[in-house]
Write a protein that holds these residues in place. Structure first.
Motif, PDB file in Angstrom:
ATOM      1  N   UNK A 136       1.004  -1.218   0.018  1.00 28.79           N
ATOM      2  CA  UNK A 136       0.238  -0.030   0.198  1.00 28.79           C
ATOM      3  C   UNK A 136       1.031   1.309  -0.001  1.00 28.79           C
ATOM      4  N   UNK A 137       1.052   1.994  -1.187  1.00 28.37           N
ATOM      5  CA  UNK A 137       1.582   2.867  -1.470  1.00 28.37           C
ATOM      6  C   UNK A 137       1.248   4.400  -0.611  1.00 28.37           C
ATOM      7  N   UNK A 138       1.967   4.991   0.190  1.00 24.08           N
ATOM      8  CA  UNK A 138       1.345   6.337   1.071  1.00 24.08           C
ATOM      9  C   UNK A 138       2.432   7.340   0.506  1.00 24.08           C
ATOM     10  N   UNK A 139       1.864   8.438  -0.248  1.00 24.08           N
ATOM     11  CA  UNK A 139       2.668   9.558  -0.508  1.00 24.08           C
ATOM     12  C   UNK A 139       3.269  10.155   0.259  1.00 24.08           C
ATOM     13  N   UNK A 140       4.572  10.698   0.261  1.00 28.08           N
ATOM     14  CA  UNK A 140       4.940  11.649   0.962  1.00 28.08           C
ATOM     15  C   UNK A 140       4.473  12.946   0.690  1.00 28.08           C
ATOM     16  N   UNK A 141       4.873  13.991   1.362  1.00 24.64           N
ATOM     17  CA  UNK A 141       4.287  15.388   1.283  1.00 24.64           C
ATOM     18  C   UNK A 141       4.892  16.053   0.088  1.00 24.64           C
ATOM     19  N   UNK A 142       4.586  17.187  -0.355  1.00 23.32           N
ATOM     20  CA  UNK A 142       5.263  17.755  -1.842  1.00 23.32           C
ATOM     21  C   UNK A 142       6.656  18.114  -1.451  1.00 23.32           C
ATOM     22  N   UNK A 143       7.238  18.271  -0.266  1.00 22.20           N
ATOM     23  CA  UNK A 143       8.533  18.405  -0.016  1.00 22.20           C
ATOM     24  C   UNK A 143       9.295  17.358   0.610  1.00 22.20           C
ATOM     25  N   UNK A 144       8.711  16.012   0.175  1.00 27.07           N
ATOM     26  CA  UNK A 144       9.437  14.769   0.713  1.00 27.07           C
ATOM     27  C   UNK A 144       9.570  14.630   2.105  1.00 27.07           C
ATOM     28  N   UNK A 145       8.571  14.783   3.011  1.00 27.07           N
ATOM     29  CA  UNK A 145       8.571  14.564   4.115  1.00 27.07           C
ATOM     30  C   UNK A 145       7.289  13.192   4.609  1.00 27.07           C
ATOM     31  N   UNK A 167      18.209   7.122   6.057  1.00 27.39           N
ATOM     32  CA  UNK A 167      17.914   8.329   5.079  1.00 27.39           C
ATOM     33  C   UNK A 167      17.374   7.828   3.855  1.00 27.39           C
ATOM     34  N   UNK A 168      16.506   8.573   3.260  1.00 25.86           N
ATOM     35  CA  UNK A 168      15.438   8.241   2.325  1.00 25.86           C
ATOM     36  C   UNK A 168      15.941   8.283   0.879  1.00 25.86           C
ATOM     37  N   UNK A 169      16.023   7.155   0.063  1.00 26.35           N
ATOM     38  CA  UNK A 169      16.119   6.995  -1.127  1.00 26.35           C
ATOM     39  C   UNK A 169      14.761   6.917  -2.109  1.00 26.35           C
ATOM     40  N   UNK A 170      14.649   7.709  -2.905  1.00 30.17           N
ATOM     41  CA  UNK A 170      15.281   8.777  -3.753  1.00 30.17           C
ATOM     42  C   UNK A 170      15.616  10.034  -3.224  1.00 30.17           C
ATOM     43  N   UNK A 171      14.611  10.747  -2.225  1.00 28.82           N
ATOM     44  CA  UNK A 171      14.619  12.023  -1.818  1.00 28.82           C
ATOM     45  C   UNK A 171      15.839  12.760  -1.226  1.00 28.82           C
TER      46      UNK A 171
END
Length: 381
Positions: A136-145, A167-171
């Motif tokens: 189940x994909x949960x999108x990050x916020x527009x600024x990748x939080x 730390x997050x790949x790819x953001x």
């Protein structure tokens, strides 16, 4: 011949393979796939030869060479205040990806749901599907939080686990202490397992701390912590990593591990155990990559690409909307063929591709490689 079953009918060739092949075809600077183009420390390479010469060439214990497991436990406990025991809690794996896949299979089954924070590394989705579970994909916020409201909205009675990547790949974003505390609250309230992908744990910049699940006792007790020696020591092709988990989770993990890879390359394990006696290489890694990040970002200021924050990893995401309105994959292919620099479109990190005009560059490269890439990118208008 009988028909072959297609267990991953919606999965094709990975975007990394596609872009690396395209880079080779066009002679492009490959800033797509995440691997260094420089050598590892000669002392580490020598240690492998020494281990072979010393006769460490037969099967090691299924869980890994004791000295390496002891070194891993000691490092984790010193860094994060945890209490992992080498014999019961640490398993050496054939890279981080095998650790992730095995951890997922150990804790979920048919019909279970697993939350993945998108954009997400592309192995999570197929690993979950192969376990019979539902990603189940949960999108990050527009600024990748991490969007915790969206995470809570995605929870159902069938939710069994959540995959964290920091730390997050790819953001290039890094989870905060509040992020991890919120995860701990949700995991306890909804009785979730956590698979924590921390392969970039030693690449956190600007004085920030890596918020490992190992720092938080209640979260640690329900988490599989996955990391990678390949990422840390510039030897991605060795495919050696580890999983740290409490006894019950480790036992479930090892039941599967023993029938998949069983164990991992013996002389490399001995070499890593020897090399870990000196903490300097991994302690200096953040500074090493921060210098590359800063130089690469400075060079990109001469281009119309908009730099997004890079708090960790060795990836820099950019917004190319001032250059083109092409979809991300098309832009990445055009950039490779016409400008001579390969990147990875972030649309490849979603179940349902999203178009935001963002691509990812890898700066785990020699200074001259990055300078050449920046020179070519300066041609963008």
């Amino acid at each position: 011949m009988p028909a072959l079953p297609n267990k991953l009918p919606h999965t094709g060739t990975t975007i990394f393979t596609v872009m690396s092949a395209l880079a080779a075809e066009h002679g492009a600077v490959n800033l797509g796939q995440g691997f260094p183009d420089f050598d590892a420390d000669p002392a580490l390479l020598q240690a492998v030869g020494d281990a072979m010469a010393a006769g460490h060439n037969q099967y090691p214990p299924m869980t890994g060479v004791p000295a390496l497991r002891q070194a891993v436990a000691a490092k984790l406990n010193a860094l994060y205040g945890s209490a992992y025991e080498a014999d019961r809690d640490i398993t050496i794996t054939a890279g981080g990806t095998q650790g992730l896949i095995t951890a997922i299979h150990a804790c979920v089954g048919a019909g279970d749901e697993v939350l993945i924070i998108e954009p997400a590394y592309d192995s999570y989705d197929p690993a979950i599907r192969l376990a019979g579970a539902v990603p189940v994909g949960v999108p990050m916020t527009p600024d990748y939080r991490i969007d915790w409201d969206a995470v809570r909205a995605a929870l159902t009675p069938r939710t069994r686990a959540l995959v964290l990547n920091t730390p997050h790949n790819p953001s290039g974003r890094v989870a905060t202490s509040e992020d991890v505390r919120e995860l701990e609250r949700l995991a306890e309230a909804h009785d979730l397992f956590v698979i924590s992908d921390e392969v970039y744990e030693h690449m956190v910049f600007d004085g920030a701390a890596h918020e490992s699940v190992a720092r938080h006792p209640a979260l640690r007790e329900r988490s599989f912590l996955v990391s990678s020696f390949g990422k840390t020591f510039h030897v991605t092709g060795w495919k050696v990593g580890f999983v740290a988990a409490p006894p019950a989770l480790s036992a479930a993990f090892r039941r599967l591990h023993q029938y998949t890879v069983f164990t991992v390359h013996t002389p490399t394990q001995h070499a890593l155990a020897t090399y870990l006696a000196d903490p300097t290489p991994w302690q200096s890694l953040s500074g090493f990559y921060q210098a590359k990040r800063d130089a690469f970002r400075a060079a990109l200021l001469a281009t119309p690409l908009r730099l997004l924050p890079c708090e960790g990893t060795y990836f820099q995401t950019v917004d190319y909307s001032a250059v083109s309105d092409l979809p991300e994959l098309d832009f990445a292919k055009w950039l490779t063929a016409e400008i001579g620099v390969a990147a990875i479109p972030l649309s490849g990190f979603y179940q349902q591709p999203q178009e935001r005009g963002h691509v990812r560059f890898c700066f785990a490269k020699r200074d001259e490689t990055l300078a050449e890439a920046a020179k070519r990118l300066a041609k963008l208008r």
